[in-house]
Design an enzyme around this catalytic site. Structure first.
Site, PDB file in Angstrom:
ATOM      1  N   ASP A  64       0.857  -0.604  -0.108  1.00  0.00           N
ATOM      2  CA  ASP A  64       0.496   0.150   0.001  1.00  0.00           C
ATOM      3  C   ASP A  64       1.481   1.481   0.188  1.00  0.00           C
ATOM      4  O   ASP A  64       1.937   1.198   0.141  1.00  0.00           O
ATOM      5  CB  ASP A  64      -0.830   0.215   0.940  1.00  0.00           C
ATOM      6  CG  ASP A  64      -1.631   1.623   1.323  1.00  0.00           C
ATOM      7  OD1 ASP A  64      -3.035   1.200   0.216  1.00  0.00           O
ATOM      8  OD2 ASP A  64      -1.899   2.206   2.132  1.00  0.00           O
ATOM      9  N   SER A  65       0.655   2.911  -0.069  1.00  0.00           N
ATOM     10  CA  SER A  65       0.995   3.439  -0.090  1.00  0.00           C
ATOM     11  C   SER A  65       1.545   3.859   0.890  1.00  0.00           C
ATOM     12  O   SER A  65       2.445   4.826   1.465  1.00  0.00           O
ATOM     13  CB  SER A  65       0.421   5.001  -0.627  1.00  0.00           C
ATOM     14  OG  SER A  65      -0.616   5.086   0.021  1.00  0.00           O
TER      15      SER A  65
ATOM     16  N   CYS B   8      -3.913  -1.547  -2.400  1.00  0.00           N
ATOM     17  CA  CYS B   8      -4.336  -0.427  -2.460  1.00  0.00           C
ATOM     18  C   CYS B   8      -5.103  -0.074  -3.331  1.00  0.00           C
ATOM     19  O   CYS B   8      -4.844  -0.208  -4.545  1.00  0.00           O
ATOM     20  CB  CYS B   8      -2.926   0.530  -2.947  1.00  0.00           C
ATOM     21  SG  CYS B   8      -3.252   2.477  -2.922  1.00  0.00           S
TER      22      CYS B   8
ATOM     23  N   GLU C 162      -3.448   9.375   7.918  1.00  0.00           N
ATOM     24  CA  GLU C 162      -2.062   9.512   8.683  1.00  0.00           C
ATOM     25  C   GLU C 162      -1.610   9.951   9.380  1.00  0.00           C
ATOM     26  O   GLU C 162      -0.707   9.733   9.352  1.00  0.00           O
ATOM     27  CB  GLU C 162      -1.655   9.421   6.303  1.00  0.00           C
ATOM     28  CG  GLU C 162      -1.568   8.134   5.756  1.00  0.00           C
ATOM     29  CD  GLU C 162      -0.240   7.565   5.436  1.00  0.00           C
ATOM     30  OE1 GLU C 162       0.367   7.839   5.692  1.00  0.00           O
ATOM     31  OE2 GLU C 162      -0.663   6.464   5.240  1.00  0.00           O
TER      32      GLU C 162
ATOM     33  N   CYS D  69     -11.244   2.404   0.135  1.00  0.00           N
ATOM     34  CA  CYS D  69      -9.622   3.286   0.403  1.00  0.00           C
ATOM     35  C   CYS D  69      -9.227   2.244   1.646  1.00  0.00           C
ATOM     36  O   CYS D  69     -10.193   2.230   1.799  1.00  0.00           O
ATOM     37  CB  CYS D  69      -9.846   4.117   0.440  1.00  0.00           C
ATOM     38  SG  CYS D  69      -8.302   5.069   1.008  1.00  0.00           S
TER      39      CYS D  69
ATOM     40  N   HIS E 168      -7.638   2.515   3.014  1.00  0.00           N
ATOM     41  CA  HIS E 168      -7.121   3.766   4.966  1.00  0.00           C
ATOM     42  C   HIS E 168      -8.822   3.854   5.730  1.00  0.00           C
ATOM     43  O   HIS E 168      -8.996   3.919   7.426  1.00  0.00           O
ATOM     44  CB  HIS E 168      -6.938   5.023   4.453  1.00  0.00           C
ATOM     45  CG  HIS E 168      -5.663   5.050   4.262  1.00  0.00           C
ATOM     46  ND1 HIS E 168      -4.653   4.675   3.031  1.00  0.00           N
ATOM     47  CD2 HIS E 168      -4.617   5.909   5.354  1.00  0.00           C
ATOM     48  CE1 HIS E 168      -3.913   4.541   3.217  1.00  0.00           C
ATOM     49  NE2 HIS E 168      -3.093   5.012   4.219  1.00  0.00           N
TER      50      HIS E 168
HETATM   51  N1  DGL Z   1      -5.155   3.249   1.018  1.00  0.00           N
HETATM   52  C1  DGL Z   1      -4.943   3.659  -0.734  1.00  0.00           C
HETATM   53  C2  DGL Z   1      -6.107   3.801  -1.582  1.00  0.00           C
HETATM   54  O1  DGL Z   1      -6.888   1.722  -1.154  1.00  0.00           O
HETATM   55  C3  DGL Z   1      -5.117   5.382  -0.290  1.00  0.00           C
HETATM   56  C4  DGL Z   1      -4.085   5.977  -0.077  1.00  0.00           C
HETATM   57  C5  DGL Z   1      -3.314   7.082  -1.144  1.00  0.00           C
HETATM   58  O2  DGL Z   1      -3.887   8.142  -1.363  1.00  0.00           O
HETATM   59  O3  DGL Z   1      -1.850   6.907  -0.902  1.00  0.00           O
HETATM   60  O4  DGL Z   1      -6.979   3.825  -2.503  1.00  0.00           O
END
Ligand code: DGL
Length: 274
Positions: free
Chosen positions: A10-11, A73, A158, A192, A194
């Protein structure tokens, strides 16, 4: 070819919400998590940049012995997966695999909606790629998809600001925006990885008749099914029940923040991406 851990990318920290469910469901395998925290968030970045960063991380996971990598991600799945599968993997060992999270989610999403109206909350990158409407259409052509980009949510998460009053304003704002697109939405996906950290807050705001879904379980079940169907790849996944975590930024910060996403203490190592 030697067997190796399953790579999860993931990012930043978001993929840990998916990894948590995968490890719970499939504890026998070894896993390596990689968070590109030094360059997160990816959500507002261009196609070219997300592809370049994701490919670098994927190559690093292959170098660490992974034969199967999950892009946990949505943004990377939306903007980089197709290029990696079509341009890069054909130049590598034909047994290597990279899978995303959008298709397995789209395959199931329509089953939850009686009204045939589904809402997606995701990053700007995922929304502008239109990956969810395109994939959902393949499995459920009768479903209308309503999308809302929530560009501020990942930075709030984050930076561990998501429990503060300021965050509530932005959560409410995007939920209102999504619900104003249709009165018929009865199912909303947190598109997402997150966003599960906001799940409780979002549930408080949402009308009770709306089902809120996050991806952890969906991806864990779909991986289990995939490994059952692909014996040759399953045999290339090592089975010692070990997990390792890598970050491209400070390990100290990763260890402090990461447990909020993973649900337990973890210890990371630094990885210099090249
Ligand atoms: N967790 C990532 C997703 O599922 C994105 C987070 C980011 O913007 O880097 O899209």
């Amino acid at each position: 070819m030697q067997s190796g851990p399953i790579g999860i990318f993931d990012s930043g920290y978001g993929g840990l919400t998916v990894m948590k469910e995968i490890v719970k469901k499939l504890p026998q395998y070894d896993y390596i998590y990689l968070g590109d925290n030094a360059r997160a968030p990816y959500g507002n970045r261009s196609f070219e940049t997300v592809y370049e960063y994701t490919l670098q991380c994927v190559n690093n996971l292959f170098n660490k012995g992974c034969n199967l990598i999950i892009l946990a991600c949505n943004t990377a799945s939306a903007k980089a997966l197709r290029n990696i599968q079509q341009r890069d993997l054909p130049l590598m060992d034909s047994r290597l695999r990279v899978l995303g999270v959008i298709r397995p989610t789209a395959e199931l999403l329509g089953n939850y909606s009686k009204s045939k109206n589904v809402g997606i909350l995701a990053t700007s990158g995922t929304v502008s790629s239109n990956s969810y409407p395109i994939e959902i259409e393949k499995f459920f052509p009768e479903i209308t998809v309503h999308q809302e980009a929530c560009p501020i949510w990942v930075p709030l998460i984050e930076n561990n600001e998501f429990n503060n009053i300021g965050a509530e304003y932005f959560i409410q704002k995007h939920i209102n925006n999504l619900l104003s697109k249709s009165n018929n939405i009865d199912t909303i996906l947190l598109g997402c990885t997150h966003y599960p950290l906001l799940e409780n807050k979002i549930k408080e705001i949402l009308p009770k008749n709306i089902t809120l879904l996050s991806q952890g379980n969906i991806i864990a079940n779909s991986l289990k099914d995939y490994l059952n169907r692909h014996n040759e790849l399953e045999e290339l996944c090592s089975k010692n029940g070990k997990v390792a975590f890598y970050t491209t930024d400070s390990t100290e910060i990763f260890d402090k923040q990461g447990d909020i996403f993973y649900g337990k203490k973890l210890k990371s190592e630094y990885l210099h991406i090249r």
